[in-house]
Design an enzyme around this catalytic site. Structure first.
Site, mmCIF file in Angstrom:
data_model
loop_
_atom_site.group_PDB
_atom_site.id
_atom_site.type_symbol
_atom_site.label_atom_id
_atom_site.label_comp_id
_atom_site.label_asym_id
_atom_site.label_seq_id
_atom_site.Cartn_x
_atom_site.Cartn_y
_atom_site.Cartn_z
ATOM 1 N N LYS A 163 0.815 -1.213 0.000
ATOM 2 C CA LYS A 163 0.000 0.000 0.000
ATOM 3 C C LYS A 163 0.851 1.268 0.000
ATOM 4 O O LYS A 163 0.387 2.327 -0.406
ATOM 5 C CB LYS A 163 -0.975 -0.013 1.177
ATOM 6 C CG LYS A 163 -2.030 -1.103 1.004
ATOM 7 C CD LYS A 163 -3.100 -1.090 2.070
ATOM 8 C CE LYS A 163 -4.186 -2.106 1.764
ATOM 9 N NZ LYS A 163 -3.715 -3.513 1.865
HETATM 10 C C1 LIG Z 1 -4.287 -4.593 1.301
HETATM 11 C C2 LIG Z 1 -3.468 -5.831 1.159
HETATM 12 C C3 LIG Z 1 -3.823 -6.858 0.257
HETATM 13 C C4 LIG Z 1 -5.091 -6.810 -0.578
HETATM 14 O O1 LIG Z 1 -5.006 -5.850 -1.591
HETATM 15 P P1 LIG Z 1 -6.349 -5.375 -2.351
HETATM 16 O O2 LIG Z 1 -5.919 -4.233 -3.197
HETATM 17 O O3 LIG Z 1 -7.305 -4.982 -1.265
HETATM 18 O O4 LIG Z 1 -6.819 -6.536 -3.143
HETATM 19 C C5 LIG Z 1 -2.980 -7.955 0.141
HETATM 20 N N1 LIG Z 1 -1.851 -8.055 0.900
HETATM 21 C C6 LIG Z 1 -1.498 -7.103 1.769
HETATM 22 C C7 LIG Z 1 -0.259 -7.286 2.583
HETATM 23 C C8 LIG Z 1 -2.266 -5.954 1.925
HETATM 24 O O5 LIG Z 1 -1.901 -4.999 2.817
#
Ligand SMILES: *Cc1c(COP(=O)(O)O)cnc(C)c1O
Length: 471
Positions: A112
């Protein structure tokens, strides 16, 4: 470039408008009015660039005239400066045609950071041009809140207030949120669940006078700019493995469908992606949809991969809109039916279309632990529970001889020390800049899940002289 809503009723807006708006005001999600297209020569020309320069080139057609290219490039360089690997997105080979793309070298050790580090800077830039300030509010179960605070705590025109459920995030996630000591960050530990936090945020947005008085905006996963900022790492890794001359596939551990939607966007831009494999944990709404057109709500159950513990994949609406040939009326009707009944009636033809590109995969907790152990034993590789699901998904649906599959490694294994210890016998150490995380002083306010109390705290925070908001 302008943006339209998947529900067809909200006014179109440029990049800056959809960045600030987040959700469209007809309840839909913004998508670009047309997909930009890169020719093979355009892709090849990107090969000589480093990651920040490549990211700026990919983002330019989405941003259009809203921000000058030189500024986008400078913001991109600044956003990725804090990543701890010179490749920004290193590729690690795990098998003959299997690779992991490590998206966890940013400040909070999860993918993120790629979107939010850039978003914080884009917000700041747009607000500066307009002479405005904004307070972002959001609810988090861990990763989004920590990445958003890391991205905003040093931004001059932003304040950020994050609600987390007291005692229900991991220690690392909470400490990443509560130890910045920046005057423009407010952490509220809500004595309740994640759903309570989310309800409080929704209620604050529904309180129109409160929202307007304090210039509130949302941190959430449906902002188009977040999707756009995730496209470049699909491009960079595909180019590194031979695209555009060579086809590639991606495997993506998925929750809200935001990460994998960026891969879909890259394909629409002309990148030769032949397959997208979507990994889920026991909360498998996407896997059930892809296996048998069963997009139905079930209660969320906790798993080893908490960032994928979702009931609804909110970004799926953007794919649905495309599967329906951008028919906003049909999209609206299907989403309203889903909201009313908990079952999404996706037409058979649209489902078949999705299945030409997307494959689903589900792995429960024992399977995830076994995959972490296997990767450690066979390849000496430490994959966190989310990444392990992506890698297992890649192995489950190989696209064909000689086509490389790139699995998205979305979190650093040190973020999930207990799961790693159970699977491998060792707790991975935190990377250097975070090594003292457990010694840092925490700052947060504990509060009951009571709208009046929360609004009082956030109102006072948002009203504080903005010059105090500088880090
Ligand atoms: C948020 C997150 C996901 C999922 O990603 P999306 O965009 O919601 O599909 C997967 N792995 C980690 C470590 C995350 O923080």
């Amino acid at each position: 470039m302008h943006y339209v809503s998947t529900r067809g009723e909200a006014p179109a807006g440029d990049f800056a408008a959809v960045l600030l708006a987040g959700l469209a005001d007809d309840g839909g999600l913004y998508v670009p009015s047309a997909w930009p297209h890169f020719s093979p020569a355009d892709w090849r020309a990107l090969r000589r660039l480093d990651y920040p320069a490549l990211a700026a080139r990919i983002l330019q057609p989405f941003i259009g005239d809203a921000i000058p290219f030189a500024s986008v490039e400078a913001l991109s360089r600044d956003a990725y400066r804090g990543f701890r690997h010179p490749a920004t997105v290193p590729l690690v080979q795990l098998g003959p045609h299997l690779f992991a793309a490590e998206l966890f070298h940013g400040p909070t050790l999860a993918f993120k950071d790629f979107a939010l580090q850039l978003l914080g800077r884009l917000f700041d830039h747009v607000l500066q041009a307009r002479g405005e300030h904004l307070t972002l509010i959001g609810a988090t179960s861990g990763d989004t809140g920590s990445a958003a605070i890391a991205a905003c705590h040093d931004r001059a025109r932003l304040k950020i207030a994050i609600l987390h459920p007291k005692g229900r995030t991991s220690d690392i996630q909470r400490r990443q949120m509560t130890t910045t000591h920046a005057p423009n960050v407010l952490n509220l530990a809500i004595d309740g669940t994640f759903d309570d936090c989310q309800d409080l945020v929704k209620a604050m947005f529904a309180d129109a006078p409160f929202r307007a008085a304090h210039r509130l905006s949302a941190v959430n996963s449906i902002n188009w700019a977040r999707i756009a900022a995730q496209i470049p790492y699909y491009v960079a890794t595909a180019l590194a493995l031979g695209a555009p001359e060579r086809e590639v596939a991606f495997a993506v551990p998925s929750g809200n469908f935001g990460n994998v939607l960026a891969a879909y966007a890259a394909r629409r831009m002309g990148l030769p992606i032949v397959r997208l494999i979507v990994g889920s944990n026991r909360n498998d709404i996407l896997a059930r949809f892809l296996a048998g057109n069963d997009m139905s709500l079930r209660p969320v159950e906790p798993s080893l991969s908490p960032s994928m513990d979702i009931a609804v994949s909110s970004n799926f609406e953007r794919l649905l809109f495309e599967l329906l040939d951008r028919n906003a009326e049909a999209t609206t009707a299907i989403m309203q039916e889903f909201r009313a009944s908990g079952r999404m009636p996706v037409p058979e033809a649209a489902w078949r279309r999705a299945r030409r590109l997307f494959f689903g995969f589900r792995l429960d907790d024992p399977g995830t632990e076994a995959e972490i152990r296997r990767l450690n034993d066979e390849a000496g590789y430490l994959a966190d529970p989310h990444s392990a699901i992506g890698i297992a998904a890649a192995r489950a649906h190989p696209p064909g001889p000689g086509i490389p599959v790139i699995a998205m490694a979305t979190a650093h294994p040190a973020k999930f020390p207990d799961a790693m210890a159970r699977a491998t016998g060792a707790r991975p150490p935190l990377p250097k800049p975070l090594a003292d995380l457990y010694e840092r002083e925490e700052e947060m306010i504990e509060v009951l899940p009571d709208l009046a109390q929360v609004e009082t705290l956030i109102g006072a925070f948002a009203q504080r002289n903005s010059s105090e908001g500088h880090a």
